[in-house]
Design an enzyme around this catalytic site. Structure first.
Site, PDB file in Angstrom:
ATOM      1  N   CYS A   1       0.815  -1.208   0.000  1.00 40.85           N
ATOM      2  CA  CYS A   1       0.000   0.000   0.000  1.00 40.85           C
ATOM      3  C   CYS A   1       0.855   1.267   0.000  1.00 40.85           C
ATOM      4  O   CYS A   1       0.442   2.273  -0.583  1.00 40.85           O
ATOM      5  CB  CYS A   1      -1.005   0.002   1.144  1.00 40.85           C
ATOM      6  SG  CYS A   1      -0.299  -0.289   2.771  1.00 40.85           S
TER       7      CYS A   1
ATOM      8  N   HIS B   1      -2.616   0.737   7.085  1.00 40.42           N
ATOM      9  CA  HIS B   1      -2.761   0.874   5.637  1.00 40.42           C
ATOM     10  C   HIS B   1      -2.470   2.322   5.252  1.00 40.42           C
ATOM     11  O   HIS B   1      -2.933   3.255   5.904  1.00 40.42           O
ATOM     12  CB  HIS B   1      -4.195   0.488   5.259  1.00 40.42           C
ATOM     13  CG  HIS B   1      -4.522   0.623   3.812  1.00 40.42           C
ATOM     14  ND1 HIS B   1      -3.959  -0.173   2.843  1.00 40.42           N
ATOM     15  CD2 HIS B   1      -5.370   1.468   3.171  1.00 40.42           C
ATOM     16  CE1 HIS B   1      -4.447   0.172   1.662  1.00 40.42           C
ATOM     17  NE2 HIS B   1      -5.300   1.167   1.839  1.00 40.42           N
TER      18      HIS B   1
END
Length: 182
Positions: free
Chosen positions: A18, A130
């Site tokens: 990510c 994330h």
């Protein structure tokens, strides 16, 4: 003549890359950063690590700044990679809320925003974080989260502030990415 809207570049999530996707989405360019770039940055950080003596045999795979198998780069890799591109990272103090963030300021100052949000996956068995990129493109702010199927266009600055306040209330960290003035 009707003006054409720029096509928004948006990479989708693969494994735990990510940060890679967030950087490419932030810079609006495929391969602005690559796994090789970020791995080299992480390796340089490892080489310079003053705590090498405390590493364990598992540090070969689960390196201090990234996981060799899945990605999952840390904040140090983000900062070093952005500094190589003439950007600075300013850690936003979430105790102040979003009101101090100048979302409508000069576009040559605030390049974008990276948000590091806590996530739970696999029925809550796995907890992690994330990376998400937010970027103003042609005067419009977008959420370029690689977990989204497409970029999300914010209607106005108030909607961005509500989003940021909401994720900060869950423990997210907000990082302002600014152009270095040097």
């Amino acid at each position: 003549m009707k003006s054409e809207r720029k096509l928004i570049y948006h990479e989708r999530q693969k494994l735990q890359f990510c940060l890679l996707h967030s950087l490419n989405n932030l810079f609006q360019e495929k391969d602005a950063f690559t796994r090789a770039n970020l791995n080299a940055t992480a390796e340089k950080l490892n080489f310079d690590d003053p705590n090498k003596a405390t590493w364990t045999p598992m540090s070969v795979i689960f390196k201090p700044h990234h996981n060799s198998l899945t990605g999952n780069y840390d904040i140090n890799v983000l900062i070093a990679a952005l500094e190589e591109r003439g950007k600075r990272v300013i850690w936003h103090d979430r105790r102040n809320g979003t009101s101090p963030i100048d979302l409508d300021g000069l576009k040559d100052e605030l390049f974008g925003i990276i948000v590091n949000v806590p996530v739970r996956r696999y029925a809550g068995l796995w907890k992690g974080r994330h990376w998400v990129a937010l970027r103003r493109i042609e005067g419009v702010w977008y959420n370029l989260d690689s977990d989204l199927s497409a970029p999300y266009c914010f209607e106005n600055a108030e909607e961005i502030r509500e989003f940021l306040d909401s994720v900060m209330s869950t423990g997210a960290e907000v990082l302002l990415i600014v152009n270095d003035k040097e």
